[in-house]
Design an enzyme around this catalytic site. Sequence first.
Site, PDB file in Angstrom:
ATOM      1  N   PRO A   1      38.230  49.146  51.313  1.00 40.99           N
ATOM      2  CA  PRO A   1      38.926  49.564  51.881  1.00 40.99           C
ATOM      3  C   PRO A   1      39.706  50.061  53.215  1.00 40.99           C
ATOM      4  O   PRO A   1      37.803  49.594  53.416  1.00 40.99           O
ATOM      5  CB  PRO A   1      38.588  51.167  50.880  1.00 40.99           C
ATOM      6  CG  PRO A   1      38.028  50.309  49.567  1.00 40.99           C
ATOM      7  CD  PRO A   1      37.853  49.422  50.175  1.00 40.99           C
ATOM      8  N   CYS A   2      40.695  50.227  53.867  1.00 41.02           N
ATOM      9  CA  CYS A   2      40.270  50.648  54.985  1.00 41.02           C
ATOM     10  C   CYS A   2      39.669  51.924  55.568  1.00 41.02           C
ATOM     11  O   CYS A   2      39.962  53.277  55.299  1.00 41.02           O
ATOM     12  CB  CYS A   2      41.456  50.478  56.022  1.00 41.02           C
ATOM     13  SG  CYS A   2      41.087  50.383  58.018  1.00 41.02           S
ATOM     14  N   GLN A   3      38.604  51.903  56.095  1.00 38.81           N
ATOM     15  CA  GLN A   3      37.978  53.214  56.159  1.00 38.81           C
ATOM     16  C   GLN A   3      37.287  53.342  58.037  1.00 38.81           C
ATOM     17  O   GLN A   3      37.660  52.868  58.646  1.00 38.81           O
ATOM     18  CB  GLN A   3      36.567  53.381  55.452  1.00 38.81           C
ATOM     19  CG  GLN A   3      36.555  53.806  53.511  1.00 38.81           C
ATOM     20  CD  GLN A   3      36.086  53.116  53.006  1.00 38.81           C
ATOM     21  OE1 GLN A   3      35.186  52.646  52.729  1.00 38.81           O
ATOM     22  NE2 GLN A   3      35.819  54.245  51.837  1.00 38.81           N
TER      23      GLN A   3
ATOM     24  N   TYR B   1      34.916  52.857  60.194  1.00 35.41           N
ATOM     25  CA  TYR B   1      33.247  51.607  60.029  1.00 35.41           C
ATOM     26  C   TYR B   1      32.462  52.307  61.166  1.00 35.41           C
ATOM     27  O   TYR B   1      31.379  50.944  61.666  1.00 35.41           O
ATOM     28  CB  TYR B   1      34.138  50.300  60.308  1.00 35.41           C
ATOM     29  CG  TYR B   1      34.958  49.822  58.857  1.00 35.41           C
ATOM     30  CD1 TYR B   1      34.010  49.419  57.962  1.00 35.41           C
ATOM     31  CD2 TYR B   1      35.493  50.266  59.554  1.00 35.41           C
ATOM     32  CE1 TYR B   1      35.350  48.984  57.170  1.00 35.41           C
ATOM     33  CE2 TYR B   1      36.949  49.883  58.148  1.00 35.41           C
ATOM     34  CZ  TYR B   1      36.357  48.572  57.011  1.00 35.41           C
ATOM     35  OH  TYR B   1      36.983  48.769  56.275  1.00 35.41           O
TER      36      TYR B   1
ATOM     37  N   ASN C   1      42.464  43.133  53.327  1.00 30.23           N
ATOM     38  CA  ASN C   1      42.986  44.947  53.708  1.00 30.23           C
ATOM     39  C   ASN C   1      44.582  45.297  54.678  1.00 30.23           C
ATOM     40  O   ASN C   1      45.193  44.849  54.948  1.00 30.23           O
ATOM     41  CB  ASN C   1      41.680  45.067  54.879  1.00 30.23           C
ATOM     42  CG  ASN C   1      41.074  46.557  55.166  1.00 30.23           C
ATOM     43  OD1 ASN C   1      42.234  47.489  55.175  1.00 30.23           O
ATOM     44  ND2 ASN C   1      39.641  46.734  54.738  1.00 30.23           N
TER      45      ASN C   1
END
Length: 430
Positions: A95-97, A99, A140
Amino acid sequence: MKNEIKVVELFAGVGGFRLGLEGWNGKSASSGYKKKMSSPFKIVWSNQWEPSTKTQHASLVYENRFGNKHHSNEDIAQVEVANIPDHDLLVGGFPCQDYSVATTLKNSKGLIGKKGVLWWSIHKILSEKETKPKYLFLENVDRLLISPSGQRGRDFAIILQSLNELGYIVEWRVVNAADYGMPQRRRRVFILAYLKGTEIYDNIKESNPIEWILEEGTFAEAFPVQTEYSLVPNEFELVGDIVSISENFNKKGSLGMFENSGIMIDGLVTTIKTKPYYDGNFTFLGDIIQNGEVTSEFYINNEDIDKWNYLKGAKKEMRKNAQGFEYHYSEGGMIFPDPLDKPSRTIITGEGGKSPSRFKHVIQTPKGFRRLSPVELERLNMFPDNHTQLEGVSDTKRAFFMGNALVVGVIERVGISLCSKIENGIIVQS
């Protein structure tokens, strides 16, 4: 078949990476599972965990299709790295969170970011494995290249520098599946990494970065591109460790620094904007539609058509929020119904269910307007028919799976190209 390539599949969902690399029942996704496919890829361990649900439906579907041997249904952050078998290739769509990196832990081998961010589970495996995987293949959403809004590209820079410190060269490409003949307009960033000591790593070191991106690389072979050679590529160095990058990368920049194609070698980034080049056949939404098999619950009642028209239409109106504040609201219209002579729009996780929606697909048939069936959604991602069918799994949940999935044909094409780079065979026959 040549030497086996051992694969670990993380964030497996319902198995899109596995289908693209191994095929299904010995058949190739790009042929509609009609042509034989002999592949050296072998999934030796997989993991799927959904923290927000009590019943692990995706994992159950995965086990139903591939068996539960060597499959883990536990939080990857809690899995002991020693329990993950050695492997050649690590794959996953993480997932794109956020970072951002906050601290250095005294007892860790590296730098640790926010808890619960799944990138750091990948980082942990790469850091702690005595025998690191030679290759990584990750997926992603393409906004990863420009996230977060206050430091455009910081998150991707953290990932690149993490892999640089671990001894990998990294290349990436944003691919819209429909640009290469596939039935869905689904744009994602794909990332490949090669460990120091591999033949591909050595070949890249001897190559010109731009030539690798445009002509020689794994992505260039799988997804040919063209570019304006007059455009000067953006080149820059990743400076400092990942904590420094987290705090300082592109801090004052209003634009992203990463284009849709690029490579990172020893911390030096070369990136350039490319355009797809494809002269093959295309598959459209109308090509994957079921004829006569769709049941009545997918058809829209005539009295609901106005609701669908309103939600999909252009709007310019006054609205009131929960606090009673009035504001101007506007949005553009969407084509309604969805055209059958073009690739479909991107499937979203909220695709299922009967309620009218701006984003759900609706097509017009001789029997009337209807939503897409689970099988049609599977076909748009190039999965086998009824791949997600399982007792206790609703049609709405099956649609959710496809909203989270990837287009299998993209994975297959990259797998074929990667095999050619590491001198293994992958053969598709009629």
